[in-house]
Design an enzyme around this catalytic site. Structure first.
Site, short mmCIF file in Angstrom:
data_model
loop_
_atom_site.label_atom_id
_atom_site.label_comp_id
_atom_site.label_asym_id
_atom_site.label_seq_id
_atom_site.Cartn_x
_atom_site.Cartn_y
_atom_site.Cartn_z
N HIS A 1 38.49 41.33 34.83
CA HIS A 1 38.09 41.23 33.31
C HIS A 1 39.46 41.39 32.39
O HIS A 1 39.37 41.51 31.23
CB HIS A 1 36.94 42.32 32.92
N ASP B 1 33.71 42.28 40.07
CA ASP B 1 35.26 42.34 38.97
C ASP B 1 36.52 42.78 39.83
O ASP B 1 36.71 43.75 39.82
CB ASP B 1 34.79 43.49 37.96
N SER C 1 41.36 50.00 33.29
CA SER C 1 40.96 49.00 33.84
C SER C 1 41.87 48.20 35.05
O SER C 1 42.93 48.29 34.73
CB SER C 1 40.31 47.96 32.92
N GLY C 2 41.16 48.16 36.21
CA GLY C 2 41.99 47.54 37.25
C GLY C 2 42.75 48.60 38.26
O GLY C 2 43.11 48.34 39.26
#
Length: 290
Positions: free
Chosen positions: A72, A120, A217-218
């Site tokens: 994402h 994701d 994120s990630g």
């Protein structure tokens, strides 16, 4: 227990015999919401994924040429404008151990669902390999069949917001926070039945106050097995940040061993099977009122 230890030993021997550097070792390791500054070198696989020179997402180094992150974070597969910084302690100022690489290729999971955040996960190929140091090392990845019971001690790292609200500035120093795994049955109940799939893993303090947030994120969620750090999750999504009874949701790394191997055919990352001991209390959890 003896058999389990023997299996772990064989896994490490296999990594060594393949001529690979043993993943998941952090020689120097003896703000995320509710977190604290991470000492330099504690998390040598942590990377800052940057867009046009600005921190955008986190990621983890999984071998000398590939980084793993969240799908994402990327609106498409074009690598233009994307770079990765490794060995980074602060987003600004001096970083004597910093190494940067352009992103040469972005691979999103073919079944990534941007509405549900299922699958994701993304792989980034660096423009050239990096040399491992005490401050730049790959993390081990949870192998297929790994078991992370409810309550498994985990650590999440990143430069994401230290308080809910995307307009807030990111912290300058890498943050670390310790959070326990929340079983999928309980997490599904808390976040909304059907929200959490088998491709996800949850973690958080149910009282609130500790969590990943925007900008993390990630990034990696890791747990230690013996002397080796194993990545169980990739920061994916959550409802707010550090809210009570709303654990964060992460992509479950162990579900993607086959896919990762299909995309990285040489110098493959190290996979380690993580097995929690004892019974999982989440197996008997039922949602109140259902």
């Amino acid at each position: 227990m003896a058999l389990r230890q023997w299996i772990h030993l064989l896994a490490l021997v296999s990594l060594l015999s393949a001529g690979k550097s043993v993943c998941g070792t952090a020689p120097l390791n003896g703000r995320i919401v509710g977190g604290e500054d991470a000492p330099p070198g504690y998390w040598p696989w942590q990377v800052s994924v940057q867009l046009r020179g600005n921190h955008f997402c986190g990621g983890s180094l999984i071998n000398k040429e590939w980084v793993m992150s969240a799908a994402h974070c990327f609106s498409g597969s074009s690598p233009s404008g994307w770079t990765v910084s490794l060995g980074l302690q602060s987003l600004q100022g001096e970083n004597p151990n910093k190494v940067s690489r352009n992103v040469a290729k972005i691979i999103l999971h073919p079944n990534y669902d941007s509405e549900t955040y299922d699958n994701d996960i993304a792989l980034l190929r660096l423009s050239s390999p990096v040399r491992f140091t005490d401050y730049i090392r790959p993390v081990c990845l949870a192998a297929s069949g790994s078991v992370f019971n409810n309550g498994t001690d985990s650590w999440v790292t990143g430069w994401g917001a230290v308080k809910e609200g995307v307009a807030l500035p990111f912290p300058q120093t890498l943050q670390e926070v310790e959070v326990p795994v929340v079983g999928n049955r309980q997490c599904n109940c808390l976040n909304g039945v059907g929200t959490v799939t088998d491709n996800m893993i949850c973690a958080g303090v149910l009282a609130g106050g500790k969590d990943s947030c925007q900008g993390d994120s990630g990034g990696p969620m890791v747990s230690k097995q013996g002397s080796v750090w194993v990545q169980s999750g990739i920061v994916s999504f959550g409802f707010g940040c550090a809210r009570p009874n709303l654990p964060g949701v992460y992509s479950r790394v162990s579900r993607y061993q086959s896919w990762i191997k299909s995309r990285i055919r040489s110098n493959r990352p190290g996979f380690v099977q993580f097995i929690s001991s004892g019974l999982d209390s989440d197996s008997n959890y039922t949602c109140p009122g259902l």
